[in-house]
Write an enzyme that holds these catalytic residues in place. Structure first.
Site, mmCIF file in Angstrom:
data_model
loop_
_atom_site.group_PDB
_atom_site.id
_atom_site.type_symbol
_atom_site.label_atom_id
_atom_site.label_comp_id
_atom_site.label_asym_id
_atom_site.label_seq_id
_atom_site.Cartn_x
_atom_site.Cartn_y
_atom_site.Cartn_z
ATOM 1 N N GLU A 136 0.816 -1.214 0.000
ATOM 2 C CA GLU A 136 0.000 0.000 0.000
ATOM 3 C C GLU A 136 0.848 1.260 0.000
ATOM 4 O O GLU A 136 0.426 2.301 -0.496
ATOM 5 C CB GLU A 136 -0.917 -0.018 1.221
ATOM 6 C CG GLU A 136 -2.078 0.963 1.126
ATOM 7 C CD GLU A 136 -3.118 0.747 2.202
ATOM 8 O OE1 GLU A 136 -4.292 1.036 1.948
ATOM 9 O OE2 GLU A 136 -2.757 0.284 3.314
ATOM 10 N N HIS A 143 8.699 -27.140 0.015
ATOM 11 C CA HIS A 143 8.210 -28.288 -0.751
ATOM 12 C C HIS A 143 7.072 -27.914 -1.696
ATOM 13 O O HIS A 143 6.848 -28.602 -2.689
ATOM 14 C CB HIS A 143 7.775 -29.388 0.217
ATOM 15 C CG HIS A 143 8.851 -29.768 1.185
ATOM 16 N ND1 HIS A 143 9.945 -30.513 0.810
ATOM 17 C CD2 HIS A 143 9.051 -29.444 2.483
ATOM 18 C CE1 HIS A 143 10.759 -30.663 1.849
ATOM 19 N NE2 HIS A 143 10.240 -30.017 2.874
ATOM 20 N N LYS A 160 -12.847 2.725 -2.331
ATOM 21 C CA LYS A 160 -13.858 2.977 -1.296
ATOM 22 C C LYS A 160 -15.014 3.809 -1.848
ATOM 23 O O LYS A 160 -16.187 3.538 -1.538
ATOM 24 C CB LYS A 160 -13.215 3.698 -0.109
ATOM 25 C CG LYS A 160 -12.251 2.841 0.704
ATOM 26 C CD LYS A 160 -11.610 3.662 1.808
ATOM 27 C CE LYS A 160 -10.619 2.829 2.605
ATOM 28 N NZ LYS A 160 -9.933 3.646 3.662
#
Length: 218
Positions: free
Chosen positions: A92, A113, A212
């Protein structure tokens, strides 16, 4: 709080959420859990600005070499939540104007792995940050497991060095408040130095604000 006559702790308006780990919003819950706020601050003050700038310069060189993916490689599940915070801090703060660093987390030794094949033989667009800390065990069996885990980490670093895959390691003597305060503030310093090198503002998040606003219209 005023209406009910309750105590409250103000939060500085100019400190964004991702930088608030050493403010009242985090330290009040820490205090309730019985942790020492004073020790967090003592540790934060020991964070070296010179070393933070040196690490930022090294990371910036990685980006100039087209290595834009930062793989956080904690060799302890106890550091996993720290990596969640650091992921947001890096993404951010620096992901702006077509620039940035993409942080992802791989947990050692588990992801040796599941992801090591890609890391060794896939695209060479990554560099690695190993995060370790000293563990003390009263149970000898757990101590043996910790030593085995350290050998696995050393083995990965050895083959990274052989293949010229860049990596750094950040080691903590222990996970007390003092060292955690230093850890949080050190990487805040690293991030702000990187913002200067990348020529982006590390303290705003314009694209998040746009998202937003979009959400409010849906």
């Amino acid at each position: 709080a005023n209406r009910l006559g309750l105590p409250f702790y103000p939060h500085p308006k100019n400190i964004g959420g991702r930088y608030s780990v050493l403010t009242s919003v985090s330290l009040l819950p820490a205090f309730i859990l019985g942790l020492s706020i004073k020790d967090f601050f003592i540790g934060a003050r020991t964070a070296s600005r010179k070393k933070a700038q040196k690490m930022a310069n090294t990371i910036f060189r990685f980006t100039k070499q087209k290595k834009q993916v930062m793989v956080l490689f904690p060799y302890s599940l106890r550091l996993l939540r720290f990596c969640d915070w650091l992921t947001q801090l890096i993404a951010e703060s620096l992901g702006k104007k077509g620039k940035g660093i993409t942080p992802i987390t791989a947990v050692g030794p588990k992801d040796q792995h599941s992801l090591l094949q890609l890391f060794l033989d896939g695209p060479k667009d990554k560099w690695f940050l190993f995060l370790t800390h000293k563990e003390r065990f009263s149970d000898p069996a757990l101590g043996k497991i910790a030593r085995l885990q350290e050998r696995e980490k050393n083995g990965v670093q050895k083959i990274f060095a052989k293949r010229k895959i860049p990596f750094l390691e950040f080691h903590l003597p222990e996970l007390g408040e003092n060292n955690l305060g230093a850890l949080f503030f050190f990487f805040e310093l690293v991030t702000t130095h990187l913002g200067s090198l990348l020529k982006v503002n590390p303290f705003n998040q314009p694209a998040v604000e746009e998202a937003k606003k979009s959400l409010r219209t849906c």
